[in-house]
Design a protein around this motif. Structure first.
Motif, mmCIF file in Angstrom:
data_model
loop_
_atom_site.group_PDB
_atom_site.id
_atom_site.type_symbol
_atom_site.label_atom_id
_atom_site.label_comp_id
_atom_site.label_asym_id
_atom_site.label_seq_id
_atom_site.Cartn_x
_atom_site.Cartn_y
_atom_site.Cartn_z
ATOM 1 N N ASP A 374 0.924 -1.201 -0.144
ATOM 2 C CA ASP A 374 0.107 0.060 -0.115
ATOM 3 C C ASP A 374 0.733 1.415 -0.015
ATOM 4 N N GLU A 377 0.403 3.573 3.255
ATOM 5 C CA GLU A 377 0.775 3.177 4.548
ATOM 6 C C GLU A 377 2.203 3.150 4.584
ATOM 7 N N ARG A 431 -8.351 6.505 -4.648
ATOM 8 C CA ARG A 431 -8.392 5.236 -3.937
ATOM 9 C C ARG A 431 -9.718 5.586 -2.915
#
Length: 663
Positions: A374, A377, A431
């Motif tokens: 990701d 993150e 997203r």
């Protein structure tokens, strides 16, 4: 410009030193002139030739405001300028309140990730909490600030890197580096990221190339000097061998018994004999060691030092090659550096035994979907490592000249490769929204400030000078710093995922609720309107606009600055109504734009002044507790509160011990 009556009259000898209001000197063209009072009735009395000088100090002369260059159009007497600064529309203050907001900690077992995920799902139906709404705004600012290039230089497009080199060559040819946009120049921070981190990453990813032509040219120069010294020494030896003490010719094959060369007046050349002995006495140990390091190869070539050191002969230098120094931790072991018997005191026992081994993702039981990480993150984790530890994750470090810990970190993203100016906001544009920052804000310290930390956020709102104290007290002291468990109380089982919250305070002077506007990025007060007045006018009729213009202006004078800024967006009529209050309630600010110059650089130019209202709501002097049930009443119906009923009897330790002692 205005010229006074005495401006055309030259100064007189008597008038230059006369300050009396009752001067009785005779009027003479070459000595003195007549007395007269100030025509602006300030009370001053002076000679006629001093009238122009008096106008520079007269308190009744109308002059522009001290902030005229910042947009204030007021012309007022000189004696009123100090008092005008309290209400001057150009006397604007920018709020510099800062706070830290770190990424969520997945390693903490008592985290609030489940609660944040549930609140993100329910925010459209139940509304957003104050801390969640504010954290989402900070996260959007952080995404737009973080660049992908400092962390992932290997995932950049190759074409972009070539374009950067061409741009740098053009900038050098022009004569300087072009100015960069401040919004693009602060990745960690300044906004959140400084240029130092990006330049360090570029230097590590692309080490500077040594110009071998210049290096060979320098080596040839040293060789020529060495050859010249050898020829001169040979000629001197030949002359001494051909002539004896009495002028007789001597055989060259006989051993020479010439005195040692005088090194007291020689320089620092490494090829001179006795230079190390002399420098060992003149220089300090640090300077002597530095000299040996810089001239080690030449000292080896001319036989001044041996190839092996005296300490157990643990280092062997076959040849020395130049090594470019990139960063603090980018030292690499030379290829000529060979390990023999390195003595480590306590390091060998502390180092972990490692071995080279090839592994694959199939050994970890990971599927194809687990190969990609990701972006949000991992990027937040990488910048947090730089902010807290001061270096990137798995950075190569050198313990000494022998052992170097090579750190590698592989990143695989579906959106790679990235462009040169790609930010995290560009990657996460399509997203689903997810909150990855903590709800609790921390105060800024000396280590993590806006210049060095990407997770520092700035208020940045502009206010009138008389409004700033109210803004800081109500917004930052009363609301923002008391959100967690005081201003807004949440369920004790929030760590399990409960999203229940209740607002405990409301203004004491009016019935209103504190809300957060994400578009304006500020707190505001929403009045509690009666149900009878909450309905809309029938047939789309705007009853407020039908009132007289004077009545509308009088009603608008009771609104706060933030309400006026929103009322001006309703219609043209309301915009005219609010514009009538700009001189008394508004503020004038400068807008700067970035323009390109003719030589390729950039400069900032201010636009015409902009009149606007600040984002200040009505001042709240005190807060009252809301008339709501305590949080314990929610636990009776909380779905995450599970009761454990113990039906089996449990023997107490005292009773068990007593039963064992009884016969």
């Amino acid at each position: 410009s205005h010229r006074s009556r005495g401006s055309r009259v030259r100064q007189h000898l008597h008038c230059d030193s006369c300050y009396s209001r009752r001067c009785r000197a005779r009027v003479e063209p070459s000595a003195s002139c007549a007395l007269l009072p100030c025509r602006l009735l300030c009370g001053a009395v002076f000679h006629l030739c001093k009238e122009e000088e008096h106008l520079l100090l007269c308190p009744n002369v109308r002059v522009p405001c001290l902030n005229a260059q910042y947009g204030c159009p007021v012309q007022l007497p000189r004696s009123s300028r100090a008092a005008h600064l309290q209400v001057c529309p150009a006397s604007v203050v920018c709020c510099s309140m800062e706070w830290l907001r770190w990424p969520v900690d997945d390693t903490n077992p008592n985290n609030f990730n489940a609660m944040q995920d549930n609140m993100m799902k329910e925010r459209e139906t139940h509304g957003e909490a104050l801390d969640v709404a504010m954290a989402l705004v900070d996260q959007s600012d952080l995404y737009a600030r973080l660049k992908m290039k400092p962390l992932y230089p290997e995932l950049m497009e190759q074409e972009e890197e070539e374009d950067i080199k061409e741009e740098s060559r053009e900038e050098v040819a022009v004569g300087g580096v072009q100015d960069q946009n401040p919004s693009e120049a602060l990745p960690i921070s300044s906004m959140s990221e400084s240029h130092a981190a990006e330049e360090t990453a570029q230097s590590v990813a692309q080490p500077p190339v040594i110009n071998m032509e210049k290096y060979n040219l320098f080596e040839m120069m040293f060789s020529m000097e060495r050859g010249a010294c050898a020829v001169a020494q040979e000629n001197a030896d030949k002359g001494r061998s051909q002539k004896g003490p009495a002028g007789q010719r001597q055989d060259k094959s006989s051993p020479r018994s010439c005195p040692p060369p005088d090194t007291s007046k020689t320089g620092l050349a490494p090829w001179q004999e006795g230079v190390l002995e002399r420098l060992g006495q003149e220089l300090t140990p640090q300077e002597y060691n530095m000299y040996v390091v810089h001239h080690g190869r030449m000292l080896l070539a001319f036989g001044q030092i041996e190839a092996c050191t005296s300490r157990e002969k643990d280092f062997v230098y076959g040849s020395l090659e130049p090594i470019p120094v990139q960063t603090l931790h980018s030292f690499k072991v030379p290829v000529s550096y060979r390990y023999k018997r390195r003595v480590h005191l306590n390091e060998t026992a502390a180092r972990v035994q490692t071995e080279h081994r090839s592994v694959d993702t199939s050994d970890l039981g990971a599927g194809e979907d687990d190969w990609f990480g990701d972006e949000a993150e991992e990027t937040l984790l990488g910048y947090a490592e730089m902010a807290v530890m001061g270096h990137k994750i798995s950075e190569t470090k050198g313990a000494d000249g022998l052992y170097v810990d090579f750190g590698t970190q592989t990143h695989s993203f579906r959106t790679a490769p990235f462009k040169r100016r790609t930010t995290l906001a560009d990657v996460m544009v399509d997203r689903p929204l997810k909150l990855l920052l903590q709800l609790q804000a921390e105060t800024v310290n000396s280590r993590n400030n806006r210049a060095s930390c990407a997770f520092t956020f700035l208020c940045g709102h502009t206010f009138h000078r008389r409004e700033f104290a109210t803004h800081f007290r109500n917004v930052h002291s009363d609301i923002q710093m008391c959100l967690s468990e005081w201003f807004e109380q949440q369920c004790p089982l929030a760590y399990l995922g409960c999203t229940y919250r209740q607002r405990r305070f409301h203004p004491s002077t009016q019935k209103a609720t504190v809300t957060y506007n994400q578009q304006l990025r500020c707190f505001n007060l929403r009045p509690d309107v009666l149900p009878s007045l909450d309905g809309k006018a029938g047939d789309g009729e705007d009853r407020l606009s039908s009132l007289p213009y004077e009545v509308l202006c009088h009603m608008a004078s009771f609104l706060d600055s933030q309400s006026l800024s929103q009322l001006a967006l309703v219609s043209r009529l309301m915009r005219q109504v609010c514009s009538s209050l700009l001189q008394d309630r508004g503020m004038v600010t400068l807008r700067w734009e970035r323009t390109s110059s003719s030589h390729g650089g950039a400069k900032w130019k201010s636009k015409p002044e902009v009149w606007e209202f600040s984002h200040l709501f009505s001042a709240v002097d005190s807060w009252n507790m809301a008339d709501i049930p305590p949080i314990s009443a929610h636990l009776k119906v909380c779905p995450y509160y599970q009761k454990t009923e113990q039906k089996e009897r449990v023997a107490l330790p005292f009773l068990t011990e007593k039963q064992q002692k009884s016969p």
